[in-house]
Design an enzyme around this catalytic site. Sequence first.
Site, mmCIF file in Angstrom:
data_model
loop_
_atom_site.group_PDB
_atom_site.id
_atom_site.type_symbol
_atom_site.label_atom_id
_atom_site.label_comp_id
_atom_site.label_asym_id
_atom_site.label_seq_id
_atom_site.Cartn_x
_atom_site.Cartn_y
_atom_site.Cartn_z
ATOM 1 N N SER A 65 -6.981 -50.678 -43.740
ATOM 2 C CA SER A 65 -7.875 -49.523 -43.902
ATOM 3 C C SER A 65 -7.569 -48.743 -45.179
ATOM 4 O O SER A 65 -8.476 -48.170 -45.789
ATOM 5 C CB SER A 65 -7.830 -48.611 -42.675
ATOM 6 O OG SER A 65 -6.592 -47.957 -42.567
ATOM 7 N N ASN A 66 -6.327 -48.728 -45.613
ATOM 8 C CA ASN A 66 -6.013 -48.068 -46.892
ATOM 9 C C ASN A 66 -6.566 -48.864 -48.071
ATOM 10 O O ASN A 66 -7.050 -48.281 -49.047
ATOM 11 C CB ASN A 66 -4.499 -47.855 -47.026
ATOM 12 C CG ASN A 66 -4.049 -46.602 -46.302
ATOM 13 O OD1 ASN A 66 -4.352 -45.498 -46.723
ATOM 14 N ND2 ASN A 66 -3.348 -46.785 -45.186
ATOM 15 N N MET A 120 3.779 -55.122 -44.906
ATOM 16 C CA MET A 120 4.973 -54.875 -44.096
ATOM 17 C C MET A 120 6.070 -55.905 -44.387
ATOM 18 O O MET A 120 6.467 -56.682 -43.522
ATOM 19 C CB MET A 120 4.596 -54.866 -42.610
ATOM 20 C CG MET A 120 3.490 -53.885 -42.270
ATOM 21 S SD MET A 120 3.817 -52.190 -42.804
ATOM 22 C CE MET A 120 4.764 -51.612 -41.405
ATOM 23 N N ARG A 121 6.534 -55.886 -45.621
ATOM 24 C CA ARG A 121 7.593 -56.797 -46.039
ATOM 25 C C ARG A 121 8.646 -56.030 -46.814
ATOM 26 O O ARG A 121 8.314 -55.143 -47.610
ATOM 27 C CB ARG A 121 7.033 -57.870 -46.975
ATOM 28 C CG ARG A 121 6.086 -58.846 -46.346
ATOM 29 C CD ARG A 121 6.765 -59.925 -45.573
ATOM 30 N NE ARG A 121 7.811 -60.619 -46.323
ATOM 31 C CZ ARG A 121 8.602 -61.531 -45.793
ATOM 32 N NH1 ARG A 121 8.488 -61.865 -44.528
ATOM 33 N NH2 ARG A 121 9.537 -62.117 -46.520
ATOM 34 N N ILE A 122 9.908 -56.399 -46.598
ATOM 35 C CA ILE A 122 10.968 -55.903 -47.476
ATOM 36 C C ILE A 122 10.993 -56.825 -48.685
ATOM 37 O O ILE A 122 11.002 -58.054 -48.546
ATOM 38 C CB ILE A 122 12.320 -55.890 -46.735
ATOM 39 C CG1 ILE A 122 12.259 -54.829 -45.634
ATOM 40 C CG2 ILE A 122 13.466 -55.628 -47.698
ATOM 41 C CD1 ILE A 122 13.446 -54.830 -44.708
ATOM 42 N N HIS A 172 3.578 -44.725 -47.712
ATOM 43 C CA HIS A 172 4.502 -44.727 -46.579
ATOM 44 C C HIS A 172 4.158 -43.541 -45.679
ATOM 45 O O HIS A 172 3.985 -42.418 -46.173
ATOM 46 C CB HIS A 172 5.946 -44.619 -47.075
ATOM 47 C CG HIS A 172 6.943 -44.668 -45.969
ATOM 48 N ND1 HIS A 172 7.270 -45.852 -45.323
ATOM 49 C CD2 HIS A 172 7.652 -43.692 -45.359
ATOM 50 C CE1 HIS A 172 8.149 -45.591 -44.370
ATOM 51 N NE2 HIS A 172 8.399 -44.294 -44.382
ATOM 52 N N LEU A 229 14.458 -49.473 -50.441
ATOM 53 C CA LEU A 229 13.278 -49.363 -49.576
ATOM 54 C C LEU A 229 12.813 -47.905 -49.414
ATOM 55 O O LEU A 229 13.604 -47.042 -49.026
ATOM 56 C CB LEU A 229 13.611 -49.953 -48.190
ATOM 57 C CG LEU A 229 12.493 -49.936 -47.159
ATOM 58 C CD1 LEU A 229 11.387 -50.907 -47.526
ATOM 59 C CD2 LEU A 229 13.040 -50.231 -45.770
ATOM 60 N N ASP A 230 11.521 -47.663 -49.697
ATOM 61 C CA ASP A 230 10.897 -46.345 -49.490
ATOM 62 C C ASP A 230 11.615 -45.211 -50.225
ATOM 63 O O ASP A 230 11.705 -44.090 -49.716
ATOM 64 C CB ASP A 230 10.823 -46.021 -47.981
ATOM 65 C CG ASP A 230 10.005 -47.042 -47.215
ATOM 66 O OD1 ASP A 230 9.061 -47.596 -47.798
ATOM 67 O OD2 ASP A 230 10.317 -47.292 -46.037
ATOM 68 N N GLU A 285 -4.255 -40.294 -45.277
ATOM 69 C CA GLU A 285 -3.848 -41.418 -46.136
ATOM 70 C C GLU A 285 -5.050 -41.969 -46.909
ATOM 71 O O GLU A 285 -4.942 -42.332 -48.071
ATOM 72 C CB GLU A 285 -3.234 -42.546 -45.295
ATOM 73 C CG GLU A 285 -1.886 -42.219 -44.704
ATOM 74 C CD GLU A 285 -1.276 -43.420 -43.978
ATOM 75 O OE1 GLU A 285 -1.254 -44.522 -44.542
ATOM 76 O OE2 GLU A 285 -0.821 -43.247 -42.835
HETATM 77 C C1 GAR Z 1 -0.548 -47.153 -42.831
HETATM 78 O O1 GAR Z 1 -0.374 -46.075 -41.964
HETATM 79 C C2 GAR Z 1 0.547 -47.180 -43.876
HETATM 80 O O2 GAR Z 1 0.951 -45.923 -44.286
HETATM 81 C C3 GAR Z 1 1.648 -47.877 -43.132
HETATM 82 O O3 GAR Z 1 1.017 -48.877 -42.369
HETATM 83 C C4 GAR Z 1 -0.319 -48.469 -42.080
HETATM 84 C C5 GAR Z 1 -1.233 -49.562 -42.569
HETATM 85 O O4 GAR Z 1 -2.544 -49.338 -42.145
HETATM 86 N N1 GAR Z 1 2.600 -48.443 -44.023
HETATM 87 C C6 GAR Z 1 3.892 -48.594 -43.745
HETATM 88 O O5 GAR Z 1 4.369 -48.283 -42.678
HETATM 89 C C7 GAR Z 1 4.722 -49.176 -44.868
HETATM 90 N N2 GAR Z 1 6.107 -49.039 -44.582
HETATM 91 P P1 GAR Z 1 -3.751 -50.080 -42.866
HETATM 92 O O6 GAR Z 1 -3.437 -51.584 -42.819
HETATM 93 O O7 GAR Z 1 -4.941 -49.774 -42.031
HETATM 94 O O8 GAR Z 1 -3.859 -49.578 -44.277
#
Ligand code: GAR
Length: 209
Positions: free
Chosen positions: A13-14, A90-92, A109, A144-145, A174
């Site tokens: 969605s982002n 979602m990968r390191i 984040h 990380l982050d 976001e």
């Molecule tokens: C979002 O909330 C983003 O901030 C988070 O995952 C979600 C992805 O949503 N990211 C993390 O946690 C990264 N560590 P999306 O796939 O709908 O954009």
Amino acid sequence: MKNIVILISGRGSNMEAVVRALDAEGWPARIAAVISNKPEAGGLAFAQARGIPTAVVPSKSFATRAEFDAKLQETIDVFEPDLVVLAGFMRILTAPFVEHYAGRMLNIHPSLLPLFPGLHTHQQALDAGCTEHGATVHFVTAELDHGPAVLQARIPVLPGDTEATLATRLLVEEHKLYPRAVRLFVEDRLVVENGAVRIVEPGFDAISI
Ligand code: GAR
């Protein structure tokens, strides 16, 4: 015209918010590709429907992080990106991968970094008794982050909030925050100095020191 490659792992969605803002606001940029480490990522269908090239580098198929990151880098670089946007990726990432995209890779984040790096950020905020929560867009560095923050969005933590309600309310923010940050990059308005981001006026000759 800047080339943007967006990496996703799921819903996307982002990514969708960035694509829509770019189109609606006419940034001097194009989405060169959307790449996922999961073939089932929901966001791939949205990208394909918009005619954006997509690729999948399935993380499951690689024995080590180094091998996966090398293949991912090769796949990304076909699209000659000026910017790599991590959107729920979602990968390191390994240090060589991060170094390769130094100064041209952003992440969003779901916490007010430096608070709550890692996973389960909404629950972490609740457990810590925070009255405020939020999201951070930052440049990606090897830790990380922890990279230099570009922009943050804040929401109040309300009585009765749960992980799910916080996540839902924060996601709305976001979707405004990430396009704003990516646009600043596209317009050459982000300067990283001494580990911090300075936002310069449009048209400023942003010479990195
Ligand atoms: C979002 O909330 C983003 O901030 C988070 O995952 C979600 C992805 O949503 N990211 C993390 O946690 C990264 N560590 P999306 O796939 O709908 O954009």
